[in-house]
Structure formats: structure tokens, C-alpha cells
Design a protein around this motif. Structure first.
Motif, PDB file in Angstrom:
ATOM      1  N   VAL A 150       0.824  -1.219   0.000  1.00 56.44           N
ATOM      2  CA  VAL A 150       0.000   0.000   0.000  1.00 56.44           C
ATOM      3  C   VAL A 150       0.853   1.262   0.000  1.00 56.44           C
ATOM      4  CG1 VAL A 150      -1.687   1.330   1.337  1.00 56.44           C
ATOM      5  CG2 VAL A 150      -1.983  -1.133   1.034  1.00 56.44           C
ATOM      6  N   PRO A 151       1.897   1.372   0.833  1.00 58.21           N
ATOM      7  CA  PRO A 151       2.734   2.582   0.750  1.00 58.21           C
ATOM      8  C   PRO A 151       3.442   2.746  -0.584  1.00 58.21           C
ATOM      9  CG  PRO A 151       3.053   1.468   2.827  1.00 58.21           C
ATOM     10  CD  PRO A 151       2.266   0.532   1.988  1.00 58.21           C
ATOM     11  N   ARG A 152       3.848   1.598  -1.179  1.00 56.80           N
ATOM     12  CA  ARG A 152       4.485   1.713  -2.510  1.00 56.80           C
ATOM     13  C   ARG A 152       3.503   2.275  -3.544  1.00 56.80           C
ATOM     14  NH1 ARG A 152       7.965  -3.862  -3.311  1.00 56.80           N
ATOM     15  NH2 ARG A 152       9.300  -3.678  -1.425  1.00 56.80           N
ATOM     16  N   ARG A 153       2.285   1.751  -3.485  1.00 57.93           N
ATOM     17  CA  ARG A 153       1.287   2.275  -4.443  1.00 57.93           C
ATOM     18  C   ARG A 153       1.018   3.748  -4.174  1.00 57.93           C
ATOM     19  NH1 ARG A 153      -4.544  -0.070  -3.807  1.00 57.93           N
ATOM     20  NH2 ARG A 153      -4.388   1.372  -2.016  1.00 57.93           N
ATOM     21  N   THR A 154       0.899   4.115  -2.919  1.00 58.43           N
ATOM     22  CA  THR A 154       0.649   5.515  -2.572  1.00 58.43           C
ATOM     23  C   THR A 154       1.801   6.398  -3.034  1.00 58.43           C
ATOM     24  OG1 THR A 154      -0.663   4.813  -0.665  1.00 58.43           O
ATOM     25  CG2 THR A 154       0.135   7.084  -0.684  1.00 58.43           C
ATOM     26  N   ALA A 155       3.035   5.926  -2.845  1.00 58.64           N
ATOM     27  CA  ALA A 155       4.193   6.709  -3.278  1.00 58.64           C
ATOM     28  C   ALA A 155       4.220   6.880  -4.793  1.00 58.64           C
ATOM     29  CB  ALA A 155       5.466   6.047  -2.794  1.00 58.64           C
ATOM     30  N   ALA A 156       3.909   5.788  -5.507  1.00 61.28           N
ATOM     31  CA  ALA A 156       3.885   5.879  -6.976  1.00 61.28           C
ATOM     32  C   ALA A 156       2.813   6.854  -7.448  1.00 61.28           C
ATOM     33  CB  ALA A 156       3.675   4.502  -7.586  1.00 61.28           C
ATOM     34  N   LEU A 157       1.618   6.745  -6.853  1.00 62.22           N
ATOM     35  CA  LEU A 157       0.541   7.657  -7.249  1.00 62.22           C
ATOM     36  C   LEU A 157       0.874   9.104  -6.879  1.00 62.22           C
ATOM     37  CD1 LEU A 157      -2.612   5.545  -6.293  1.00 62.22           C
ATOM     38  CD2 LEU A 157      -1.803   6.111  -8.594  1.00 62.22           C
ATOM     39  N   GLU A 158       1.490   9.288  -5.696  1.00 62.81           N
ATOM     40  CA  GLU A 158       1.863  10.638  -5.290  1.00 62.81           C
ATOM     41  C   GLU A 158       2.897  11.235  -6.242  1.00 62.81           C
ATOM     42  OE1 GLU A 158       1.877  14.151  -3.355  1.00 62.81           O
ATOM     43  OE2 GLU A 158       0.497  12.448  -3.085  1.00 62.81           O
ATOM     44  N   ALA A 159       3.865  10.417  -6.698  1.00 62.31           N
ATOM     45  CA  ALA A 159       4.850  10.912  -7.664  1.00 62.31           C
ATOM     46  C   ALA A 159       4.174  11.311  -8.980  1.00 62.31           C
ATOM     47  CB  ALA A 159       5.919   9.856  -7.900  1.00 62.31           C
ATOM     48  N   VAL A 160       3.239  10.485  -9.431  1.00 63.36           N
ATOM     49  CA  VAL A 160       2.515  10.797 -10.672  1.00 63.36           C
ATOM     50  C   VAL A 160       1.717  12.075 -10.523  1.00 63.36           C
ATOM     51  CG1 VAL A 160       0.691  10.022 -12.227  1.00 63.36           C
ATOM     52  CG2 VAL A 160       2.439   8.416 -11.469  1.00 63.36           C
ATOM     53  N   GLU A 161       0.991  12.216  -9.370  1.00 62.54           N
ATOM     54  CA  GLU A 161       0.174  13.412  -9.170  1.00 62.54           C
ATOM     55  C   GLU A 161       1.042  14.650  -9.019  1.00 62.54           C
ATOM     56  OE1 GLU A 161      -2.970  13.556  -9.554  1.00 62.54           O
ATOM     57  OE2 GLU A 161      -3.086  11.392  -9.885  1.00 62.54           O
ATOM     58  N   GLN A 162       2.194  14.494  -8.336  1.00 63.31           N
ATOM     59  CA  GLN A 162       3.085  15.650  -8.208  1.00 63.31           C
ATOM     60  C   GLN A 162       3.639  16.071  -9.560  1.00 63.31           C
ATOM     61  OE1 GLN A 162       6.228  15.019  -5.391  1.00 63.31           O
ATOM     62  NE2 GLN A 162       6.913  17.164  -5.444  1.00 63.31           N
TER      63      GLN A 162
END
Length: 458
Positions: A150-162
Motif C-alpha cells: 500500500v505505501p508503494r502504491r501511494t508513493a507511486a501515485l503521489e509521484a505521478v500526481e506531483q
């Protein structure tokens, strides 16, 4: 170059230079607007194109992350025997698409892509999912592995959104820069338009001033020309008057002085013939008497040609008839004359003008036309006089002004007629012959004493 270096600037040159300056300012303003529009259009299109490509790659990554999450969920919930193979195939497809999207982001903005670690974070999330596919079958995933993904997915999505937010900020910055440039260009364009307007006002004022000055000069020149023409006409009229007066004086002197002296000489010779009986002296006196008679006739003819007494004593009709009689006697040209008025009541200027016109026309007919017949018509009506001289000769060559190209006789006649407010018309049809017509305004004639008369001579 030296001949232009010292050439003074006049108003016309300044106006031309002003127009060129206004046109140059207008052209420069148009070029600036066009340049700004072209450059900003290119910048906007480039920014939008970059954003669309980045957004497409980011959307592919976002879609892959959620697709991988859904595939993992289905993997854990499915009880089918091939769920592991299907899950691995889905992850391989998602990894290929993610690798392509990350490569696109690296091409478009490598520094940002590396700085945000978009590729490594997405790869870490997918690697974690692939590790689940290699684990032994469990009814459910181990709790520690799920917590790690879950944190990996959140980090990936956060990088994409940023990355998305930064890309949107770049677009907004570009649009803001374009807006500032547009405002600056608009200010420059307004300044140029104001300069053009001021220059146009100055040029309009200068043009109006120049036009007024030229109009004043034109009117002054026209007035001077009119005065000069009036003075010339007065001088010409005065010369004609002086000429007629001199002709009248010479005619009178020839008739009264020289003519009477020659007549007295002839009488004295006749008296001498009566008292001398010697044949030789008588023959000499007889020759002298004949010479005296010839001189008397010659002086009388010259006197009549200068100013016929008939014109002053009997009127215009008698003077014109005398001219035709003289022409017929000299040239054997058949003549005819028709008049409805004797012209005795006409003003002296009108009588003289008509007589000189007929004299010039008949002289031209005798010298140049080779005519065998000539007809003169004098018509006096209510407020007008018309003289017409027609012949059957070879005609007259006329220029664009309906005047003979050579000679000044008829030109002088036209000036005489024009001074009296009349018109001179010269016609020469292609078949031969010529017609000269004069029409003058005159006072109302007195009632005619008799019917019109026609006189012919051959």
C-alpha cells in the motif's frame, strides 16, 4: 549625391516624407503585432503539446497502477486454477506500458522525472506485486506483504500526481508569460498607434496648410493670368482700333490730298494739250496724262481697300457688294450676294468686324481655294447678325481647334469676333468647298425699307 545634399526641403517634400513615416510606423506596428501573434501562438502550442504528451504518459502510469491494484485484488479473491498465470501476464503488460510511459516522461522532462523518481516508485510497486505472484498459494495474502504494497502504491501515485501538478504549473506559467508579453505588446502597439495618430494629425495639418497655400497661389496665378489676358485683349482691341483709325486716316489722306493732287495734275496736262500743237510734245503729254489717270485709279483703289467710304456712307451691305464686285473683276470668279438689311444702323465696330471678315475670306478664296463660285449672305435678325461666306474650292485644312494650321488672318478675325461676343465657325467638308460663318450680337434692327435683294456678278 552632392546635387541632393544641398537641395532645400520644401513643403511638398516634407509632406511626402511625413506620409512615408506614417506608412513606416503602420507597417512596423503591424509587423510587431504579427510577430507577437506568431511567437505566442508557437509558444502556446508548444506548451500545450508538451503538457498533452506528459499528461498522456502520466495517465498511462496512473491507469497502470490502478489496473495492477485491481489485478492483485482479483488474484487474491479468485479461486481459479490459472489465476497466477493470468496475474503474471497482466503484470507483464502493465510493466511494458509503464516502461513506455516512463521513457516518454524522461524524453519530455528527464530532470523532473528523475527528481521525482516516478519510474523507480512505479517499478517498486510492480515488483512487489510480482513477488506476490511467486509466493505459495494462500487463501489470503500475508498481512505484512499487503501492508508493504500500500505505501508503494501511494508513493507511486503521489509521484505521478506531483508530476501532473508541476506540469500544470508549467502550462500556467507559460500562459502567464504569454499574457504579460501580450500586455507589453499591446502597450507597444498602443504607443505606435498613438504615434501614428499624432503623426497623421501633424501631417494632415501640414497638408491642409500646404493645400491652402497652393490654392491661394493658384487663385493668385489665375487672377494674374486673367488680368494679363484682359490687358492683352484690351491692348489687342486698342491696336485694332488704332489700325482702323490709321487706315481711315490714310484712306482719307490718299483720297483728299494725293487723289486731288493727281486730278489737278491730270487737268493741267489736259490744258497743256490744248495749247501745244507740236506732235512730239503732245505725244509725251498724252502719255503723262494716261499715267496720271492710272495713278488716280490706283490711289482710289488703295484708299477703298484701306477703308471704303461706302462702309461709312452707305452701310455694310454696299461695302460687301463692292468687295464682291472687285473680286469678280480681278479673278472672274462668279459671285452672289444676299442681304436682308443694309446694315446702316449697325455699330461701327460690328460693321468693321464683318467687313474685315468678308475681306479676309474673299482674299483667301481668291488666293488658295481655286474656286469658281463664291456666295456671301448677310442676315440681320432680332438681336443678332450672321455673315456666311461659301465657295466651291478645294477647302481648308483645319487643326483640332477648327482653325487653319498656318496663317494669322483668320486667327485675327476670330479675336475680333470674340471681343464683340460673337462666334466664328469654319467648315470644310471632305467633298471640297469651305464655309466661314460669323455670328454677332447686335441691337434690334430698324424695320427694313424693302424686300431682300440678291445681286450677282461674273
Amino acid at each position: 549625391m552632392e546635387k541632393f545634399a544641398h537641395k532645400p526641403w520644401n513643403a511638398s517634400m516634407m509632406i511626402h516624407f511625413g506620409y512615408l513615416a506614417v506608412l513606416a510606423l503602420v507597417a512596423f506596428a503591424g509587423f510587431e503585432v504579427y510577430r507577437f501573434q506568431s511567437a505566442n501562438t508557437s509558444i502556446r502550442l508548444g506548451a500545450y503539446e508538451l503538457y498533452m504528451r506528459q499528461d498522456e504518459a502520466l495517465a498511462s502510469l496512473r491507469r497502470g497502477i490502478w489496473t495492477a491494484a485491481n489485478a492483485g485484488r482479483d488474484y487474491f479473491l479468485s479461486a481459479k486454477p490459472d489465476r497466477r498465470d493470468r496475474f503474471r501476464a497482466q503484470l507483464e503488460q502493465i510493466r511494458r506500458e509503464a516502461a513506455s510511459a516512463v521513457a516518454a516522461l524522461d524524453r519530455l522532462d528527464r530532470a523532473r522525472s528523475l527528481g521525482l523518481a516516478v519510474g523507480p516508485k512505479v517499478d517498486a510497486y510492480l515488483t512487489g506485486l510480482e513477488g506476490l505472484a511467486r509466493q505459495p498459494d494462500y487463501p489470503r495474502a500475508p498481512p505484512d506483504q499487503l501492508t508493504e504494497l500500500v505505501p508503494r502504491r501511494t508513493a507511486a501515485l503521489e509521484a505521478v500526481e506531483q508530476f501532473t501538478r508541476l506540469a500544470q504549473r508549467d502550462v500556467h506559467n507559460v500562459l502567464a508569460s504569454v499574457a504579460r508579453e501580450r500586455a507589453q505588446t499591446a502597450r507597444r502597439a498602443l504607443a505606435l498607434i498613438a504615434a501614428v495618430f499624432v503623426a497623421a494629425l501633424l501631417l494632415a495639418g501640414l497638408t491642409a496648410r500646404y493645400a491652402v497655400r497652393r490654392e491661394r497661389e493658384r487663385r493668385r496665378h489665375l487672377a494674374e493670368t486673367a488680368r494679363a489676358r484682359a490687358d492683352l485683349e484690351q491692348l489687342s482691341a486698342r491696336l485694332v482700333e488704332v489700325q482702323e483709325e490709321e487706315r481711315r486716316t490714310l484712306s482719307r489722306e490718299l483720297h483728299d490730298e494725293v487723289g486731288q493732287t493727281l486730278t489737278a495734275l491730270r487737268m493741267e496736262i489736259s490744258h497743256a494739250l490744248r495749247v501745244i500743237h507740236d506732235p512730239e510734245p503732245r505725244a509725251r503729254l498724252e502719255r503723262a496724262r494716261r499715267l496720271a489717270e492710272d495713278c488716280v485709279h490706283c490711289v482710289r483703289n488703295i484708299s477703298l481697300m484701306l477703308r471704303p467710304s461706302l462702309l461709312d456712307d452707305l452701310g455694310l451691305g454696299a461695302a460687301l457688294q463692292w468687295q464682291l464686285d472687285q473680286l469678280a473683276r480681278r479673278s472672274r470668279i462668279e459671285t452672289s450676294f444676299h442681304a436682308n438689311d443694309s446694315g446702316e444702323h449697325l455699330p461701327e465696330a460690328v460693321r468693321t468686324c464683318v467687313f474685315r471678315t468678308a475681306q479676309e475670306a474673299l482674299n483667301n478664296c481668291e488666293k488658295y481655294s481655286s474656286a469658281s463660285r463664291v456666295a456671301v449672305t448677310l442676315e440681320v435678325g432680332a438681336g443678332y447678325l450672321a455673315l456666311e461666306v461659301c465657295d466651291n474650292g478645294v477647302g481648308i485644312a483645319l487643326n483640332a481647334q477648327s482653325m487653319p494650321p498656318r496663317g494669322t488672318g483668320l486667327l485675327g478675325i476670330r479675336e475680333r469676333v470674340s471681343r464683340l461676343g460673337g462666334t466664328l465657325t469654319i467648315d470644310s467638308p471632305p467633298g471640297g468647298g469651305a464655309r466661314i460663318c460669323v455670328r454677332l450680337p447686335v441691337p434690334e434692327p430698324a424695320p427694313s425699307a424693302g424686300p431682300p435683294r440678291t445681286v450677282g456678278a461674273a
